[in-house]
Design a protein around this motif. Structure first.
Motif, PDB file in Angstrom:
ATOM      1  N   GLY A  70     -77.586  57.002 -30.836  1.00 58.75           N
ATOM      2  CA  GLY A  70     -76.605  57.179 -31.907  1.00 58.75           C
ATOM      3  C   GLY A  70     -75.366  57.930 -31.489  1.00 58.75           C
ATOM      4  O   GLY A  70     -74.694  58.553 -32.322  1.00 58.75           O
ATOM      5  N   ILE A  71     -75.048  57.872 -30.201  1.00 59.39           N
ATOM      6  CA  ILE A  71     -73.864  58.558 -29.671  1.00 59.39           C
ATOM      7  C   ILE A  71     -72.754  57.536 -29.458  1.00 59.39           C
ATOM      8  O   ILE A  71     -72.970  56.515 -28.804  1.00 59.39           O
ATOM      9  N   ASP A  72     -71.586  57.789 -29.994  1.00 61.42           N
ATOM     10  CA  ASP A  72     -70.459  56.877 -29.821  1.00 61.42           C
ATOM     11  C   ASP A  72     -69.811  57.076 -28.454  1.00 61.42           C
ATOM     12  O   ASP A  72     -69.571  58.220 -28.034  1.00 61.42           O
ATOM     13  N   LEU A  73     -69.522  55.987 -27.785  1.00 62.79           N
ATOM     14  CA  LEU A  73     -68.821  56.032 -26.507  1.00 62.79           C
ATOM     15  C   LEU A  73     -67.364  55.641 -26.712  1.00 62.79           C
ATOM     16  O   LEU A  73     -67.061  54.601 -27.317  1.00 62.79           O
ATOM     17  N   VAL A  74     -66.463  56.449 -26.189  1.00 65.43           N
ATOM     18  CA  VAL A  74     -65.040  56.127 -26.198  1.00 65.43           C
ATOM     19  C   VAL A  74     -64.609  56.004 -24.736  1.00 65.43           C
ATOM     20  O   VAL A  74     -64.619  56.981 -23.985  1.00 65.43           O
ATOM     21  N   ARG A  75     -64.263  54.802 -24.326  1.00 66.44           N
ATOM     22  CA  ARG A  75     -63.855  54.562 -22.943  1.00 66.44           C
ATOM     23  C   ARG A  75     -62.413  55.030 -22.746  1.00 66.44           C
ATOM     24  O   ARG A  75     -61.535  54.758 -23.558  1.00 66.44           O
ATOM     25  N   GLY A  76     -62.186  55.707 -21.627  1.00 65.74           N
ATOM     26  CA  GLY A  76     -60.828  56.094 -21.301  1.00 65.74           C
ATOM     27  C   GLY A  76     -60.747  57.521 -20.808  1.00 65.74           C
ATOM     28  O   GLY A  76     -61.761  58.221 -20.650  1.00 65.74           O
ATOM     29  N   HIS A  77     -59.528  57.963 -20.553  1.00 60.82           N
ATOM     30  CA  HIS A  77     -59.274  59.304 -20.045  1.00 60.82           C
ATOM     31  C   HIS A  77     -59.043  60.240 -21.226  1.00 60.82           C
ATOM     32  O   HIS A  77     -58.032  60.128 -21.939  1.00 60.82           O
ATOM     33  N   GLY A  78     -59.980  61.161 -21.435  1.00 60.21           N
ATOM     34  CA  GLY A  78     -59.864  62.099 -22.541  1.00 60.21           C
ATOM     35  C   GLY A  78     -59.255  63.413 -22.098  1.00 60.21           C
ATOM     36  O   GLY A  78     -59.574  63.920 -21.021  1.00 60.21           O
ATOM     37  N   ARG A  79     -58.381  63.953 -22.938  1.00 65.17           N
ATOM     38  CA  ARG A  79     -57.765  65.241 -22.630  1.00 65.17           C
ATOM     39  C   ARG A  79     -57.504  65.995 -23.930  1.00 65.17           C
ATOM     40  O   ARG A  79     -57.233  65.390 -24.981  1.00 65.17           O
ATOM     41  N   LEU A  80     -57.597  67.304 -23.835  1.00 63.35           N
ATOM     42  CA  LEU A  80     -57.310  68.146 -24.986  1.00 63.35           C
ATOM     43  C   LEU A  80     -55.824  68.094 -25.309  1.00 63.35           C
ATOM     44  O   LEU A  80     -54.975  68.073 -24.402  1.00 63.35           O
ATOM     45  N   VAL A  81     -55.507  68.086 -26.604  1.00 60.33           N
ATOM     46  CA  VAL A  81     -54.105  68.142 -27.041  1.00 60.33           C
ATOM     47  C   VAL A  81     -53.929  69.234 -28.090  1.00 60.33           C
ATOM     48  O   VAL A  81     -53.029  69.179 -28.916  1.00 60.33           O
TER      49      VAL A  81
END
Length: 483
Positions: A109-120
């Motif tokens: 039940g964990i959503d995957l978000v593909r891509g480069h994540g960074r704090l904003v």
């Protein structure tokens, strides 16, 4: 998976074993969780480190052990079938595809978000999709916590010619599909020792260049000495007190590499592996937007909460916090951090973070276990004698020749190995144990339980090892301790 929701209770940057475990603990506690990954779900360990390296090493070590068994050694002569070893390695890493990991994420039940994540900003993450995947940047917000679990990368020194020479790092060393005739390895730590064992066993002429005095210098000294002895017997050259000052590959990627030493001597090889340390993957995750210095290690408390960020919403587990750069320790941190996030989300104000408390990563400083899959194997937990003495502890060190144990003599003809236990005399329990020898990796957890459990030495006397097994080393150590 739900790709429309932009608000979650917990957002995890990095889908390696650490990020997966933290996300799993948070989700199991009922928190909505998203995990962001720009490469393969499963991370460095699954595709370029722990798993492929052990797949390469297993046939090398199995053959070495078989050659020590009378009646079997004659049947295992000749060289390894490198193509079959590589095929098995490729299978173990799923041919560098993460389909199996995706199935697990969905089931959890964990959503995957593909891509480069960074704090904003506080609790906010922007995700840039992978190149060519289409779509714009996605904005995510965390109600309770963001966890940085982005791990480390190989650290290459700044020296002339290194960019053009394109040396191997641990990634290339564990994923290569051909055996280089000549391989130079720069470094003396775990990666250097394991890859020297693997590639020497697969047929490379290996030269190891160690800047210090020997291999595995963070473990008891006899460990590196025994590993070096076996490597030399296998045909490897190990040169200590040696530094590299430059590389050149004038013929391009397909040509040989020339390594220039500080002494001015030049060596030539088909490939050069730099195993000279790790650096945190934090340069491009937006730390500057929350008041932190990008590119550095993240300082955390016992629950893996970053100490320099107000309001306690940012966590960092695994290699990025520099507490213990081992996959299993990162997973341990992740389990504790995930549970701490969930408890705080429920409104629990005071967590048990005292020594060995439910929400304390005490093992990171008191009982870190590690196996080095060399020939012979090295297994250690807790403090070395030198470390214990530097802390001012009153200790007693007990050593024993593992080849004198009946089970070891039956395991291998001419078994070579050594065991050491370090006892804190003021507290009466073990604070460090090291085993070196064939098959000792399976002895390590018993030592870890003894060290983490702070089991009194007198009580260990009643833990009876089975005869005739190598685990009788425990009895021999305790007898030597008692005198």
């Amino acid at each position: 998976m739900n790709q429309a929701t932009d608000e979650y209770d917990v957002i995890v940057l990095g889908a390696g074993p650490v990020g997966e475990n933290l996300a799993d603990r948070a989700r199991a506690a009922g928190l909505s969780t998203a995990i962001v990954e720009r490469e393969l779900v499963g991370g460095e360990c699954s595709y370029w480190a722990c798993v492929p390296s052990k797949a390469l090493l297993r046939p090398v070590l199995a053959r070495a052990e078989a050659r020590q068994v009378p009646g079997l050694r004659e049947a295992v002569g000749g060289s390894l079938a490198a193509a079959d070893v590589f095929a098995h390695r490729d299978k173990q890493v799923g041919n560098w595809k993460d389909d199996g990991a995706l199935t697990w994420l969905e089931s959890a039940g964990i959503d995957l978000v593909r891509g480069h994540g960074r704090l904003v900003g506080p609790r906010r993450v922007a995700v840039t999709p992978p190149d060519g995947s289409g779509g714009g940047e996605r904005a995510l917000t965390a109600r309770h916590a963001v966890a940085v679990c982005t791990g480390t990368r190989a650290a290459l020194p700044d020296m002339p010619g290194i960019a053009e020479a394109r040396p191997w790092t641990s990634r290339e060393a564990t994923s290569a599909g051909a055996v280089p005739d000549r391989l130079i390895i720069v470094g003396g730590g775990v990666v250097a020792a394991e890859m020297a064992t693997a590639w020497c066993g697969l047929g490379s002429r290996v030269t190891v260049l160690v800047r210090g005095s020997g291999l595995l210098n963070r473990i008891e000294p006899f460990a590196g000495e025994l590993v070096a002895e076996t490597l030399r017997e296998a045909g490897a050259e190990i040169r200590t007190g040696t530094s590299v000052k430059g590389l050149a590959r004038p013929g391009g990627v397909e040509g040989p590499v020339t390594v220039t030493l500080e002494s001015g001597e030049q060596l030539e090889a088909d490939e050069v592996l730099f195993a000279t340390g790790r650096a945190p993957h934090t340069a491009d995750v937006g730390l500057e937007t929350v008041g932190l210095e990008p590119g550095g290690w993240l300082t955390v408390d016992e629950t893996c909460r970053v100490t320099d960020v107000p309001d306690g919403w940012l966590y960092a587990a695994g290699d990025v916090n520099h507490r213990a750069l081992l996959t299993h320790q990162g997973k341990y941190q992740a389990r504790i951090a995930g549970a701490a996030i969930a408890a705080r989300a429920r409104g629990v104000e005071r967590l048990d973070t005292g020594r060995w408390g439910e929400y304390a990563t005490t093992a990171d400083e008191a009982a870190v276990p590690q196996v080095v899959f060399t020939d012979p194997e090295v297994a250690a937990v807790g403090l070395t004698a030198e470390q214990a003495e530097s802390e001012g502890r009153d200790i007693r060190v007990v050593d024993y020749d593992m080849g004198q144990v009946e089970g070891a003599a039956l395991y291998a003809d001419g078994y070579r190995g050594r065991a050491r236990m370090v006892v804190d005399l003021d507290r009466g329990h073990l604070i460090g144990v090291t085993f070196v020898g064939p098959g000792v990796s399976e002895l390590l957890h018993s030592a870890t339980v003894a060290v983490a459990g702070e089991v009194p030495v007198d009580r260990l006397w009643h833990a009876v090892p089975s005869f005739p097994t190598i685990s009788e080393i425990w009895l021999r150590l305790l007898e030597a301790y008692r005198g």
